[in-house]
Design a protein around this motif. Structure first.
Motif, PDB file in Angstrom:
ATOM      1  N   GLU A  50       0.851  -1.192   0.000  1.00  0.00           N
ATOM      2  CA  GLU A  50       0.000   0.000   0.000  1.00  0.00           C
ATOM      3  C   GLU A  50       0.885   1.239   0.000  1.00  0.00           C
ATOM      4  N   THR A  52       2.275   4.865   0.779  1.00  0.00           N
ATOM      5  CA  THR A  52       2.064   5.799   1.887  1.00  0.00           C
ATOM      6  C   THR A  52       2.592   7.172   1.515  1.00  0.00           C
ATOM      7  N   GLY A  53       2.034   8.188   2.114  1.00  0.00           N
ATOM      8  CA  GLY A  53       2.491   9.554   1.886  1.00  0.00           C
ATOM      9  C   GLY A  53       2.038  10.071   0.538  1.00  0.00           C
TER      10      GLY A  53
END
Lengths: 121, 171
Positions: A50, A52-53
């Motif tokens: 997944e 992120t950021g």
């Protein structure tokens, strides 16, 4: 004068073709391919993890030096074109001039090399 | 050229449209990457205008250096810095608009006066093979400035390395 303009008519035909080809290819693809978007498909691919950021990351300043080296040697190249075109009428003196010009920029490249700008640690 | 709409007029109109449109879009976009793309269009339009003025060498330097290298450099600069669209920033921008307009107007007047003073009235005649002519002038009459250019480039290169290396050590 007329010949000059006609040459650029050819150039503009090529420019138009160059613009047209990718546009046509992408438009055709849009009509031919199936269109079923899901949220999973829209995500950036990060090896199945997944993400992120935000997708906006700041890059290392070292990349900038490569771009800068590119610009400086690009400018050098532009100065070499008139020399190459007029070479037959200029002779040895111009050759020496250009060698000095290139040598001075090579000093810059050597400096960059010595300062380990070109190596990646 | 005969009166009315000639091919040259159409070409000039389209190229001016690209140049000015690129500049206007560059100012009105809010995302920096879009701005650079708009600016690249402006650069290419200018190159086209140079071609129409029969200044081929300038046109192709424009494509090589501005549309190619400077745009890339700007993209790199954008990649290295932070660009969150800030509301406060937008507000401040709006307030500075009048000031910017006055400054731009002053710059325009100064440039216009300078150009008018520089260029004699009437139509100039360019050499047919202007790259050749530039080459000859550059290596006979303007040798010293040419060598100084290489010194300038060297100084720019070394200066950039010094600045970037210092940043690199801190980070």
């Amino acid at each position: 004068m007329i010949e000059y303009i006609n040459n650029y008519v050819l150039v503009s035909i090529f420019v138009l073709l160059g613009l047209l080809l990718p546009v046509a290819a992408l438009t055709l693809g849009r009509f031919l391919r199936p269109h079923r978007p899901t949220p999973e498909k829209g995500k950036p691919y990060e090896s199945g993890v997944e993400p992120t950021g935000s997708s906006w990351v700041r890059y290392n300043v070292r990349y900038y030096l490569f771009a800068l080296l590119f610009v400086i040697f690009d400018v050098e190249t532009v100065f070499l074109y008139p020399w190459a075109v007029a070479y037959n009428q200029l002779g040895l003196f111009a050759l020496v001039e250009v060698l000095i010009f290139i040598a001075l920029l090579l000093i810059g490249l050597v400096y960059a090399w010595k300062k380990k700008v070109l190596t990646w640690t | 050229m005969t009166a009315g709409i000639s091919g040259e007029f159409v070409a000039f109109f389209l190229l001016s449209l690209i140049t000015l449109g690129g500049a206007v879009f560059m100012l009105s976009f809010t995302r920096v990457v879009h701005m650079v793309v708009a600016l690249a269009f402006s650069f290419l339009g200018l190159a086209g205008l140079y071609v129409m003025l029969e200044a081929e060498f300038v046109a192709f330097s424009q494509v090589l250096i501005y549309a190619g290298a400077v745009s890339i450099l700007m993209l790199f600069g954008i990649m290295l810095t932070r660009h969150d669209v800030d509301e406060e920033e937008q507000d401040r921008r709006r307030r500075h608009r009048t000031f910017a307009f006055v400054a731009v107007l002053a710059l325009f007047v100064a440039l216009f006066k300078g150009i008018v003073a520089l260029v004699p009235a009437g139509e100039g005649k360019l050499a047919e093979a202007n790259t050749l002519e530039i080459g000859k002038a550059l290596f006979t009459k303007y040798v010293i400035p040419f060598e100084l250019v290489s010194v300038l480039l060297l100084v720019a290169l070394v200066g950039a390395i010094v600045l970037a290396r210092k940043e690199g050590h801190d980070a």
